[in-house]
Design an enzyme around this catalytic site. Structure first.
Site, short mmCIF file in Angstrom:
data_model
loop_
_atom_site.label_atom_id
_atom_site.label_comp_id
_atom_site.label_asym_id
_atom_site.label_seq_id
_atom_site.Cartn_x
_atom_site.Cartn_y
_atom_site.Cartn_z
N ARG A 198 -1.74 -3.18 10.37
CA ARG A 198 -1.54 -2.48 11.65
C ARG A 198 -2.85 -2.03 12.27
O ARG A 198 -2.93 -1.84 13.48
CB ARG A 198 -0.56 -1.32 11.47
CG ARG A 198 0.82 -1.82 11.05
CD ARG A 198 1.87 -0.77 10.96
NE ARG A 198 1.53 0.34 10.09
CZ ARG A 198 2.24 1.47 10.03
NH1 ARG A 198 3.30 1.63 10.78
NH2 ARG A 198 1.89 2.43 9.22
N GLU A 255 -1.42 4.89 -2.16
CA GLU A 255 -0.52 5.97 -2.54
C GLU A 255 0.67 5.47 -3.36
O GLU A 255 1.33 6.23 -4.03
CB GLU A 255 -0.05 6.78 -1.32
CG GLU A 255 0.55 5.99 -0.20
CD GLU A 255 -0.46 5.49 0.84
OE1 GLU A 255 -0.10 5.44 2.01
OE2 GLU A 255 -1.58 5.10 0.48
#
Length: 172
Positions: free
Chosen positions: A60, A97
């Site tokens: 993105r 993460e």
């Protein structure tokens, strides 16, 4: 901007709240405002561009970085997942993460001494930003700043990027 970013629970896996920027990308006024604001991270106090290249992080970050590069009159450089670039690359592996990843950059994408603006959609733990900075520096480039659409302030991204100047357009 909040109405143009949609939370998607449990994506890509349970416990993660994914920030979907698709509605923002589909909104001309919203996208234009974001590109202009992110481009400011690559300008001096008088509004003059101070970067030679804009690096977009897969995937993105590409969408935001390419128009930012155009706005700054700079070149665009993609940082890709491992195995996606066709020529000689530098690579850095890092923790996400929710897993691990490796990013690559073409070895000749950034000339020594070029000033580089890093662009991504979200700053979370900072792993992607730190790895991208390492890739820029492996080419001999100088990381000028990091611009992101959204900072997840409850995660340690800001601390992870150290002295790299951060422009975050929104924070949660």
């Amino acid at each position: 901007m909040g109405r143009l970013i949609v939370d998607v629970k449990d994506f890509p896996e349970a416990g993660i709240v994914f920030k979907d920027i698709s509605p923002l990308l589909a909104d001309h006024a919203g996208l234009s405002a974001v590109v202009a604001a992110l481009a400011d991270a690559g300008r001096d106090d008088d509004g003059r561009p101070v970067v030679d290249k804009v690096v977009g992080m897969e995937a993105r970050g590409f969408i935001l970085a390419a128009p930012v590069a155009l706005a700054l009159g700079a070149g665009f450089v993609p940082v890709r997942k491992v195995g996606k670039l066709p020529r000689a690359t530098h690579a850095v592996s890092y923790a996400l993460e929710y897993g691990e990843a490796t990013l690559e950059i073409h070895q000749d994408a950034i000339a020594p001494g070029e000033r580089v603006l890093l662009i991504d959609d979200v700053l979370a733990t900072g792993g992607t930003a730190v790895a991208t900075r390492q890739l820029v520096e492996s080419c001999g480039g100088v990381a000028h700043a990091l611009g992101v659409l959204l900072e997840l302030s409850f995660l340690p991204g800001r601390e992870a990027i150290g002295d790299l100047s951060l422009t975050a357009l929104d924070q949660v």
